[in-house]
Design a protein around this motif. Structure first.
Motif, PDB file in Angstrom:
ATOM      1  N   ASP A  49     -26.822 -68.677  63.457  1.00 44.52           N
ATOM      2  CA  ASP A  49     -27.867 -69.699  63.589  1.00 44.52           C
ATOM      3  C   ASP A  49     -28.432 -70.148  62.246  1.00 44.52           C
ATOM      4  O   ASP A  49     -29.173 -71.130  62.184  1.00 44.52           O
ATOM      5  CB  ASP A  49     -29.030 -69.170  64.439  1.00 44.52           C
TER       6      ASP A  49
ATOM      7  N   ARG B 107     -34.249 -67.486  64.735  1.00 44.63           N
ATOM      8  CA  ARG B 107     -32.814 -67.804  64.609  1.00 44.63           C
ATOM      9  C   ARG B 107     -32.097 -66.617  63.971  1.00 44.63           C
ATOM     10  O   ARG B 107     -32.484 -66.168  62.888  1.00 44.63           O
ATOM     11  CB  ARG B 107     -32.612 -69.046  63.748  1.00 44.63           C
TER      12      ARG B 107
ATOM     13  N   GLU C 203     -33.477 -62.152  61.715  1.00 46.92           N
ATOM     14  CA  GLU C 203     -33.932 -63.412  62.298  1.00 46.92           C
ATOM     15  C   GLU C 203     -34.861 -64.138  61.344  1.00 46.92           C
ATOM     16  O   GLU C 203     -35.645 -63.515  60.636  1.00 46.92           O
ATOM     17  CB  GLU C 203     -34.682 -63.158  63.608  1.00 46.92           C
TER      18      GLU C 203
END
Length: 131
Positions: free
Chosen positions: A104, A74, A70
């Motif tokens: 993402d 995201r 992440e």
């Protein structure tokens, strides 16, 4: 507009291999794994080719690093490209490879900086944009 992420990382493995040695230099390959905390939370695998000078000091390296996890919440992955022209004051350049962002993190671009403290610990700053 760019955004910054910062934090720390730990090297969880370091697996060097000497490829070739000459009278003035040694060529090597290293596989490194890292765990990231902070704005980046996840793991990465680095594949590095390096040259050490006659005294055994790192003289230059190139590497690719696949991060998965992440970035500021995201999820996804992306690849960093490292280029260090030498250990004699030249600047190390680490950039996000265009087109490597997934999920993402698709469309990510940016620059990555590694900061090594005197105690041997590592921190980072990633300045990035998401397209």
């Amino acid at each position: 507009m760019s955004t910054k992420a910062s934090g720390t990382f730990d090297l969880t493995s370091f697996e060097p291999e000497v490829l070739d040695e000459g009278p003035g230099a040694a060529l090597g390959r290293v596989r490194i794994t890292k765990t990231f905390q902070g704005g980046l939370a996840g793991t990465s695998t680095v594949h590095m080719l390096s040259v050490a000078d006659i005294e055994g000091s790192p003289a230059a390296y190139v590497a690719v690093e696949l991060f998965t996890g992440e970035l500021n919440g995201r999820k996804g992955s992306f690849v960093l490209q490292h280029s260090a022209p030498g250990s004699h004051g030249e600047q190390i350049a680490i950039r996000v490879v265009p087109g490597t962002g997934s999920s993402d993190l698709a469309g990510i671009s940016g620059a990555f900086e590694i900061i090594q403290s005197e105690d041997g610990s590592h921190s980072y700053v990633l300045e990035y944009t998401l397209g």
